[in-house]
Design a protein around this motif. Structure first.
Motif, PDB file in Angstrom:
ATOM      1  N   ASN B  36      -9.242  14.951   0.662  1.00 28.96           N
ATOM      2  CA  ASN B  36      -8.662  13.646   0.319  1.00 28.96           C
ATOM      3  C   ASN B  36      -8.242  13.635  -1.138  1.00 28.96           C
ATOM      4  O   ASN B  36      -8.993  14.023  -2.031  1.00 28.96           O
ATOM      5  CB  ASN B  36      -9.719  12.578   0.576  1.00 28.96           C
ATOM      6  N   ILE B  38      -7.868  11.243  -3.170  1.00 27.93           N
ATOM      7  CA  ILE B  38      -8.631  10.343  -4.038  1.00 27.93           C
ATOM      8  C   ILE B  38      -9.966  10.964  -4.417  1.00 27.93           C
ATOM      9  O   ILE B  38     -10.467  10.760  -5.526  1.00 27.93           O
ATOM     10  CB  ILE B  38      -8.777   8.985  -3.342  1.00 27.93           C
ATOM     11  N   ILE B  85      -1.219   6.728 -12.936  1.00 30.38           N
ATOM     12  CA  ILE B  85      -0.131   7.523 -12.365  1.00 30.38           C
ATOM     13  C   ILE B  85      -0.557   8.168 -11.053  1.00 30.38           C
ATOM     14  O   ILE B  85       0.191   8.177 -10.062  1.00 30.38           O
ATOM     15  CB  ILE B  85       0.304   8.604 -13.376  1.00 30.38           C
ATOM     16  N   ILE B  87      -2.895   7.283  -8.866  1.00 29.23           N
ATOM     17  CA  ILE B  87      -3.001   6.336  -7.748  1.00 29.23           C
ATOM     18  C   ILE B  87      -1.613   5.945  -7.253  1.00 29.23           C
ATOM     19  O   ILE B  87      -1.378   5.822  -6.045  1.00 29.23           O
ATOM     20  CB  ILE B  87      -3.815   5.115  -8.184  1.00 29.23           C
ATOM     21  N   ALA B  88      -0.662   5.774  -8.173  1.00 27.24           N
ATOM     22  CA  ALA B  88       0.698   5.431  -7.747  1.00 27.24           C
ATOM     23  C   ALA B  88       1.289   6.542  -6.898  1.00 27.24           C
ATOM     24  O   ALA B  88       1.903   6.281  -5.853  1.00 27.24           O
ATOM     25  CB  ALA B  88       1.572   5.172  -8.976  1.00 27.24           C
ATOM     26  N   ILE B  89       1.095   7.790  -7.323  1.00 34.58           N
ATOM     27  CA  ILE B  89       1.635   8.905  -6.548  1.00 34.58           C
ATOM     28  C   ILE B  89       0.961   8.984  -5.180  1.00 34.58           C
ATOM     29  O   ILE B  89       1.620   9.219  -4.153  1.00 34.58           O
ATOM     30  CB  ILE B  89       1.470  10.219  -7.335  1.00 34.58           C
ATOM     31  N   VAL B  90      -0.369   8.767  -5.150  1.00 35.62           N
ATOM     32  CA  VAL B  90      -1.084   8.842  -3.869  1.00 35.62           C
ATOM     33  C   VAL B  90      -0.594   7.744  -2.920  1.00 35.62           C
ATOM     34  O   VAL B  90      -0.392   7.989  -1.727  1.00 35.62           O
ATOM     35  CB  VAL B  90      -2.602   8.744  -4.120  1.00 35.62           C
ATOM     36  N   LEU B  91      -0.369   6.540  -3.452  1.00 36.75           N
ATOM     37  CA  LEU B  91       0.138   5.463  -2.591  1.00 36.75           C
ATOM     38  C   LEU B  91       1.513   5.815  -2.048  1.00 36.75           C
ATOM     39  O   LEU B  91       1.817   5.565  -0.868  1.00 36.75           O
ATOM     40  CB  LEU B  91       0.210   4.157  -3.368  1.00 36.75           C
ATOM     41  N   ASN B  92       2.337   6.423  -2.881  1.00 39.48           N
ATOM     42  CA  ASN B  92       3.669   6.802  -2.425  1.00 39.48           C
ATOM     43  C   ASN B  92       3.599   7.889  -1.359  1.00 39.48           C
ATOM     44  O   ASN B  92       4.327   7.840  -0.355  1.00 39.48           O
ATOM     45  CB  ASN B  92       4.490   7.297  -3.618  1.00 39.48           C
ATOM     46  N   TYR B  94       1.121   8.348   0.679  1.00 40.70           N
ATOM     47  CA  TYR B  94       0.618   7.736   1.907  1.00 40.70           C
ATOM     48  C   TYR B  94       1.722   6.985   2.622  1.00 40.70           C
ATOM     49  O   TYR B  94       1.807   6.982   3.853  1.00 40.70           O
ATOM     50  CB  TYR B  94      -0.535   6.790   1.578  1.00 40.70           C
ATOM     51  N   ARG B  95       2.628   6.350   1.844  1.00 39.67           N
ATOM     52  CA  ARG B  95       3.699   5.599   2.494  1.00 39.67           C
ATOM     53  C   ARG B  95       4.675   6.533   3.197  1.00 39.67           C
ATOM     54  O   ARG B  95       5.212   6.205   4.248  1.00 39.67           O
ATOM     55  CB  ARG B  95       4.434   4.773   1.443  1.00 39.67           C
ATOM     56  N   LEU B  98       1.889   9.086   5.737  1.00 35.86           N
ATOM     57  CA  LEU B  98       0.798   8.437   6.461  1.00 35.86           C
ATOM     58  C   LEU B  98      -0.485   9.248   6.428  1.00 35.86           C
ATOM     59  O   LEU B  98      -1.305   9.178   7.337  1.00 35.86           O
ATOM     60  CB  LEU B  98       1.188   8.133   7.914  1.00 35.86           C
ATOM     61  N   VAL B 100      -3.310  11.199   3.238  1.00 41.29           N
ATOM     62  CA  VAL B 100      -3.500  11.637   1.857  1.00 41.29           C
ATOM     63  C   VAL B 100      -4.256  12.952   1.814  1.00 41.29           C
ATOM     64  O   VAL B 100      -4.785  13.322   0.785  1.00 41.29           O
ATOM     65  CB  VAL B 100      -4.244  10.580   1.010  1.00 41.29           C
ATOM     66  N   ASN B 101      -4.312  13.650   2.952  1.00 40.06           N
ATOM     67  CA  ASN B 101      -4.949  14.962   2.951  1.00 40.06           C
ATOM     68  C   ASN B 101      -3.999  15.962   2.311  1.00 40.06           C
ATOM     69  O   ASN B 101      -2.893  16.189   2.806  1.00 40.06           O
ATOM     70  CB  ASN B 101      -5.273  15.393   4.374  1.00 40.06           C
TER      71      ASN B 101
END
Lengths: 167, 110
Positions: B36, B38, B85, B87-92, B94-95, B98, B100-101
């Motif tokens: 993950n 995160i 930065i 967290i923003a990249i991880v959210l992107n 995931y979007r 789908l 975050v592995n």
């Protein structure tokens, strides 16, 4: 064994124990909350080292900022409705060997080196001195750090912003 | 052996350095083993904390001025910027994917 030693061992136990929970827990929420105790333990170690300003900064920024950000990231990137939030691991065996080698090397270096260890200064309040150093010797890094923070936050907003779907 | 353990009776510089070394190794372990993204981020935070412990321990026991404290402040500033930065990249990610592995996101490899 003085009170200082007892306080050190308690704080070190809290810090290292909760860090072990962070890296070994299967549930990522448990990891995030164990990271809270790690940050508080590190802040306690800073207090033992006479770094009052750094300890307060640690609690404010790490616990109040970064940890909240991480928990938001966990909540926004997991489908929390159907399954318990598990994280998988890979290469556990080789990783244990390599990190054990790194830890052994660091222990050997720390215990074998004869550190320049005679000073044990006691400051009464470091905030004023840190402010003076920031405004004299470290003025350029201070200003550059403010620009870095501004650019990083703008970049984070731009990266994470949801694109408007043109329909 | 050459290792001199007589200095370890009272809590001193070496104790703080050893705590820092343990935190550093645990952070490396988290970065290497977790899938993950995160969790990888949490490992990086552990590594930065261990570096800060070393800075402040040396500042108290070896240099007796506040340079280590200043370095620790800049490390904390950079950690805050890096976390935002990341967290923003991880959210992107995931979007778009789908997940975050970080071992399933290998589009550049294909």
């Amino acid at each position: 064994m003085s009170l200082f030693d007892v306080a050190f061992y308690v704080l070190a136990f809290i810090t290292v124990g909760s860090a072990i929970v962070v890296v070994s827990s299967k549930n990522i929420i448990y990891s995030a909350f164990a990271l809270l105790f790690t940050f508080f333990g590190v802040a306690g170690l800073y207090v033992l080292l006479n770094a009052d300003f750094i300890a307060v900064t640690q609690i404010l920024i790490y616990v109040g900022g970064i940890l909240v950000l991480i928990i938001f990231g966990v909540m926004l990137t997991t489908k929390a409705f159907d399954v318990p939030i598990k994280t998988e691991t890979l290469h556990v065996g080789p990783a244990i060997v390599v990190t054990g080698a790194i830890m052994g090397t660091l222990f050997g270096v720390i215990l074998k080196t004869r550190w320049f260890n005679v000073l044990n200064v006691q400051w009464d309040g470091t905030t004023k001195k840190i402010g003076e150093r920031l405004m004299t010797d470290f003025l350029l890094p201070f200003e550059v750090a403010s620009v870095v923070l501004l650019v990083a936050l703008l970049g984070a907003v731009i990266i994470a912003r949801r694109e408007k779907v043109k329909s | 052996m050459l290792v001199n353990l007589s200095g370890l009776k009272n809590v001193g510089l070496e104790h703080f350095l050893i705590v820092g070394a343990i935190l550093f190794s645990l952070g490396i372990y988290a970065v290497v083993t977790r899938k993950n993204a995160i969790m990888v981020l949490m490992g990086i935070e552990l590594i930065l904390n261990s570096a800060n412990i070393n800075f402040i321990a040396f500042s108290k026991y070896s240099t007796a001025d506040l340079s280590g404290h200043l370095a620790a402040i800049f490390v904390i500033i950079l950690a805050a910027a890096e976390a935002a930065i990341a967290i923003a990249i991880v959210l992107n990610i995931y979007r778009n994917f789908l997940t975050v592995n970080i071992d399933e996101i290998d589009n550049l490899k294909r």
